[in-house]
Design an enzyme around this catalytic site. Structure first.
Site, mmCIF file in Angstrom:
data_model
loop_
_atom_site.group_PDB
_atom_site.id
_atom_site.type_symbol
_atom_site.label_atom_id
_atom_site.label_comp_id
_atom_site.label_asym_id
_atom_site.label_seq_id
_atom_site.Cartn_x
_atom_site.Cartn_y
_atom_site.Cartn_z
ATOM 1 N N HIS A 1 0.821 -1.204 0.000
ATOM 2 C CA HIS A 1 0.000 0.000 0.000
ATOM 3 C C HIS A 1 0.852 1.250 0.000
ATOM 4 C CE1 HIS A 1 -3.705 -2.224 1.701
ATOM 5 N NE2 HIS A 1 -3.686 -2.202 0.385
ATOM 6 N N ARG B 1 -13.754 30.496 0.573
ATOM 7 C CA ARG B 1 -14.974 31.075 0.004
ATOM 8 C C ARG B 1 -16.170 30.559 0.811
ATOM 9 N NH1 ARG B 1 -11.946 30.141 -5.136
ATOM 10 N NH2 ARG B 1 -12.059 32.055 -6.387
ATOM 11 N N ARG C 1 -13.176 34.638 3.868
ATOM 12 C CA ARG C 1 -13.926 35.720 3.227
ATOM 13 C C ARG C 1 -15.399 35.575 3.586
ATOM 14 N NH1 ARG C 1 -13.969 35.964 -3.220
ATOM 15 N NH2 ARG C 1 -15.497 34.295 -3.012
ATOM 16 N N ASN D 1 -9.928 37.491 -10.747
ATOM 17 C CA ASN D 1 -11.009 36.975 -11.594
ATOM 18 C C ASN D 1 -12.017 38.086 -11.863
ATOM 19 O OD1 ASN D 1 -9.629 34.666 -11.043
ATOM 20 N ND2 ASN D 1 -11.107 33.875 -9.568
ATOM 21 N N ARG E 1 -16.443 37.357 -17.033
ATOM 22 C CA ARG E 1 -15.540 36.221 -16.792
ATOM 23 C C ARG E 1 -16.151 34.919 -17.288
ATOM 24 N NH1 ARG E 1 -15.257 36.165 -10.209
ATOM 25 N NH2 ARG E 1 -14.863 33.943 -10.327
ATOM 26 N N CYS F 1 -5.435 36.146 -4.820
ATOM 27 C CA CYS F 1 -6.170 34.881 -4.716
ATOM 28 C C CYS F 1 -6.949 34.563 -5.986
ATOM 29 C CB CYS F 1 -7.094 34.894 -3.504
ATOM 30 S SG CYS F 1 -8.325 36.200 -3.569
HETATM 31 C C1 PEP Z 1 -11.626 36.817 -7.617
HETATM 32 O O1 PEP Z 1 -12.546 37.535 -7.986
HETATM 33 O O2 PEP Z 1 -10.507 36.791 -8.146
HETATM 34 C C2 PEP Z 1 -11.818 35.894 -6.488
HETATM 35 C C3 PEP Z 1 -10.816 35.203 -5.988
HETATM 36 O O3 PEP Z 1 -13.094 35.740 -6.030
HETATM 37 P P1 PEP Z 1 -14.194 34.823 -6.752
HETATM 38 O O4 PEP Z 1 -13.514 34.055 -7.839
HETATM 39 O O5 PEP Z 1 -14.757 33.963 -5.679
HETATM 40 O O6 PEP Z 1 -15.160 35.853 -7.250
HETATM 41 MG MG MG Z 2 -14.339 37.813 -6.819
#
Ligand code: PEP
Ligand code: MG
Length: 586
Positions: A191, A296, A333, A455, A466, A503
């Site tokens: 394993h 998140r 967040r 993002n 997006r 992030c």
């Molecule tokens: C972002 O907007 O880059 C982010 C990290 O938040 P989310 O993707 O949850 O909107």
């Molecule tokens: Mg965001």
């Protein structure tokens, strides 16, 4: 000195040796006095339950990551825990013979192993390892001891040397710290070997007792493809290894090379993880993340018929904290619903363009009942670890001040009720709206940290949803307009003496890497599947690239015409990034 064993997991690794002593718990020969037998049985049952919970937790996170084969291995151990043979025999020995829980378990194990050897000699060795693993886990719980791998970390990459590594320990191996594993016992089908292959850690097994002669700290070159372990390798061998390392990031076998973390230096940016559940926190920890850069929390709210209560939220936040050491930063967040994450429960009015409508803090400030419940849960959890609060979609100073006022009111209410929380908990702003980026200098005066959400920042800067694949060119994070905003935000943060992390997905974009390093980004927060690739690049390139070059490049690109020019510039100045692909962990 070169030792030969059985190749168990392909790939080459080198690092400092660390001997893991075989776990042989001290004997506990007490006999339990008759009035205490019932209590000893309870203690035993509790240890079995706790071991079961720990295994189930490990199994859950393996399943969540799609590591099915490893999850099945843990299932065998869970089965053994439920098995009347082992656990039932041990209970019987406690109640009838008044043995201590530990002795009862050891005796029960000896009997089960004896019967197994007679019944099924062919598969005896492997099954015996599972049984020993489960028994040692329960005994560790009874004795309040840590797992053999707990607390193993270092700035250098390590080659573990051990008698045998049990499956439930092997699944926790952290490829960020452990470059390779050399094992005295074992076979290529054990394993442990299966798990080493699936994590991608080079391993050699069945080397025999001569492994015990290696001293902690000796340099070891381990070749999991040929099955050799070379102690104190000659200069030439190491150079050859370094050469291979810089020329190819992937071996023919598809197993990524383990990059020695020895190159990591004080002051390097942090590598954090983006998560949305407790099991992802466990995975992030096991993969060596420096902490959580973004949890998140909206995923606690979505897809259910009621709002999660303050207590339910508190338990989740605490579970996330407990996946890490108390000092590890965990950025949580507040609920970011709206946009493409509508929350039916809120019964908000229909909007023509939800991304430009009520989202994130715009909603939370209109629903202070929800915000307060979440803040109370978060603040209560802050008494147990290094939580930092992050607030999404802040666009103006006014919104930020109103947000902070609710935080302060909530703190005051908790203090009045005598409820413990961290009075100095940090509060930070997601910089994801261009207006926030433009006033970052002002916001930096009133916040403890920033986290750049690329993002959204990109979609709002470029006016390109997006969710529209056909607008790919406009989504390019190397667009000079985006880079200018990011540069501005980082500079404003540092002028205001606060740290800034990223992030959004751009944090895992290789071509942006030298630019973000040059701008001085303090932390990269990426999803778990990109952690080890980004971590490898972070350790390798932040050492290789000259700081002055990085800073100069980060300035120069701001004046280029478009994203294509930026990419060409970066690739010609830092050719290494062309080879550096993100290899998602399976
Ligand atoms: C972002 O907007 O880059 C982010 C990290 O938040 P989310 O993707 O949850 O909107
Ligand atoms: Mg965001």
């Amino acid at each position: 000195m070169q030792l030969k064993g059985i190749p168990a997991s392909a790939g080459v690794a080198w690092g400092r040796a660390l001997q893991i002593p075989a776990s042989s718990p001290q004997r506990d020969t007490r006999t339990i006095a008759p009035p205490h037998v019932a209590a000893e049985l309870n203690r035993f049952d509790a240890a079995v339950d706790q071991s079961g919970l720990a295994l189930a937790f490990i199994q859950q996170s393996l399943l969540a990551e799609g590591r099915m084969e490893e999850a099945e291995i843990i299932e065998i151990q869970l089965f053994l825990l439920r098995d009347r043979e082992l656990v039932g025999k041990a209970r019987d020995k406690i109640s009838r013979l008044r043995y201590s829980s530990q002795t009862a378990l050891e005796e029960a194990m000896a009997e089960v192993l004896h019967a197994l050897r007679l019944l099924d000699p062919a598969s005896f060795r492997e099954r015996a390892l599972d049984i020993e693993d489960v028994v040692h886990r329960i005994i560790r719980v009874l004795r309040g001891e840590k797992g053999v791998l707990e607390g193993i970390e270092g700035v250098e990459s390590l080659v573990l040397i051990c008698d045998n590594l049990s499956p439930s320990e092997a699944v926790l191996l952290n490829p960020q710290t452990i470059a390779g594993v050399a094992v005295v016992r074992g076979s290529a089908t054990s394993h442990f070997a299966i798990i080493a292959r699936s994590i991608g850690i080079p391993a050699v097994v069945g080397i025999g007792q001569s492994l015990q002669d290696i001293r902690d700290g000796q340099l070891v070159l381990l070749n999991g493809t040929s099955g050799t372990v070379t102690v104190d390798p000659a200069e030439g061998l190491l150079e050859e290894f370094e050469q291979t390392q810089s020329e190819a990031y992937v071996l023919q076998s598809g197993v990524p090379l383990r990059m020695p973390l020895r190159t990591m230096r004080e002051g390097r940016p942090l590598l954090m993880s983006n998560i949305s559940s407790v099991s992802e926190a466990v995975t992030a920890q096991s993969r060596g993340a420096d902490g959580v850069g973004l949890f998140r929390t909206e995923f606690l709210f979505l897809g259910r018929d009621d709002f999660p209560s303050e207590d339910e939220q508190f338990e989740t936040y605490r579970a996330i904290i407990s996946a890490f050491d108390a000092e590890t930063p965990i950025v949580i967040r507040t609920m970011d619903v709206g946009g493409d994450k509508p929350l039916a429960l809120l019964r908000m009015e229909e909007e023509d363009n939800p991304f430009l409508g009520n989202r994130g803090m715009r909603i939370s400030l209109k629903r202070p009942d929800l915000l307060r419940a979440q803040l109370r849960a978060l603040l209560r959890a802050s008494a147990y670890g290094n939580i930092k609060l992050l607030f999404p979609m802040i666009s103006t100073l006014g919104e930020w001040r109103r947000t902070k006022a609710v935080v302060e009111e909530t703190k005051a209410a908790l203090a009045r009720s005598g409820i413990a929380f961290n009075r100095n908990v940090e509060t930070g702003i997601m910089i994801e709206v261009p207006s926030a980026a433009m006033i970052a200098d002002r916001l930096a005066q009133e916040a403890d940290f920033f986290s750049i959400g690329t993002n959204d920042l990109i979609q709002y800067t470029m006016a390109a949803s997006r969710n529209s694949p056909s607008l790919e060119e406009l989504h390019d994070p190397l667009q000079p307009a985006v880079l200018r905003l990011i540069h501005r935000v980082i500079r404003s943060a540092h002028d205001g003496n606060i740290k800034v992390s990223m992030c959004g997905e751009m944090a895992g974009e290789m071509a942006a890497f030298p630019l973000l390093l040059g701008m001085g980004l303090d932390a990269f927060s990426v999803s778990n599947d990109a952690l080890s690739s980004v971590g490898r690049q972070l350790s390798l390139q932040s050492e290789r690239w000259d700081k002055y070059d990085l800073r100069q490049a980060a300035e120069a690109v701001l004046n280029l015409d478009d994203a294509t020019d930026v990419r060409q510039y970066v690739e010609s100045r830092f050719p290494e990034i062309r080879k550096a692909t993100i290899i998602p962990d399976s």
